[in-house]
Scaffold this active site. Sequence first.
Site, short mmCIF file in Angstrom:
data_model
loop_
_atom_site.label_atom_id
_atom_site.label_comp_id
_atom_site.label_asym_id
_atom_site.label_seq_id
_atom_site.Cartn_x
_atom_site.Cartn_y
_atom_site.Cartn_z
CE1 TYR A 250 -4.18 -1.88 1.17
CE2 TYR A 250 -2.47 -3.34 2.01
CZ TYR A 250 -3.78 -3.10 1.66
OH TYR A 250 -4.70 -4.11 1.78
CG HIS A 258 -8.49 0.33 -3.02
ND1 HIS A 258 -9.29 -0.63 -2.44
CD2 HIS A 258 -9.32 1.37 -3.32
CE1 HIS A 258 -10.54 -0.19 -2.38
NE2 HIS A 258 -10.58 1.01 -2.90
CE LYS A 293 -4.95 -6.01 -4.08
NZ LYS A 293 -5.74 -4.82 -4.12
#
Length: 345
Positions: A250, A258, A293
């Site tokens: 993070y 996020h 991600k």
Amino acid sequence: MKSNGISHGTNHSSPKPSGESVNIRKVETSVEKQETLGVKITDQETVSPIGNTPKPEPSNSSPVSAPSGSASHEENVNAGLHMSSNTNSFRSPINVQRSQVVMGPRWKGKGSEAKALANPISNSISDLQSSLLKSNSQGILSGCSVLLATNPQQTELLNQTCFGRPIITVDKLKQWFQFTLEEAFYLCFSLSCMKIVDGDHNLISNDELWEYMVSKQPCFVNSFKAYSHLRVKNWVVRSGCQYGVDFVAYRHHPSLVHSEYGVLVFSDGNANNRLRVWSDFQCTLRLCGSVAKTLLILHVNRNGENGIGSCSSPSCLDRFSVDERTITRWSPERCREDQQCLCKS
């Protein structure tokens, strides 16, 4: 008129472009060929400290070993993979233009970015370090974790810096935190702000603690090097087991942003039997993409320290280095659309 997707604004009777224009045209044409193949190669992206804009830096370090097997060039193209330029197994046969595609942070709610900039993680870690030193904090080694009793101030600081997880107890004045082996050793060895004792409250030295943690977790040497590599750069690092990776990183506290990266840890001669076949690549990339991600590979280079007893103490960490690689799926159509927008602007 347009020729090969490039707007010139001249007809066929226009004079022959100069040498400089020819060079530019060749680069642009190679980009079009690159899009047709569906392969994009980018330079290494280096993770930067929180609070600073991540900047790409060139690297001469060795890449993560590509999976061995029967994957042909056509299969590489169909997979739609976008890997670092230093990965020789995926080198394109054409001269491509190098660029960076970086997914930016996804902040949670309005004002989250301003809060993060106003309260850097590095400041909270410094406050935590001072608080633990003043109270002479001692964690209790328990199996594959370490327990620490904290006061209200330390509880708040640990929550802000995302070290450990609180344990609910009936005593409201005394809070307990449970740390993973990586978190505990980082506080004890890297920050030197916490001591660790056994069940009989006997102090454990760093060398003894290192030997114990390596015996409990065979991949501890690599995982701790990767964990500390990100923590030193002020990334908040949490377990990534729910996403099928080793860690998630993070930019700031998880309540504000996020996680940006799903992290897998590799080392010399030890790939943990992961990403050896294309199905592993596709599964991991699909999973990371579905949760927005980027897959980050941290390759721990032991630099020849692979012999028996070479990692018998934490001093071996100083001789290790870490290479960073990102792997993402790439859409040729999306890239073409972006280029058209750039040409129009």
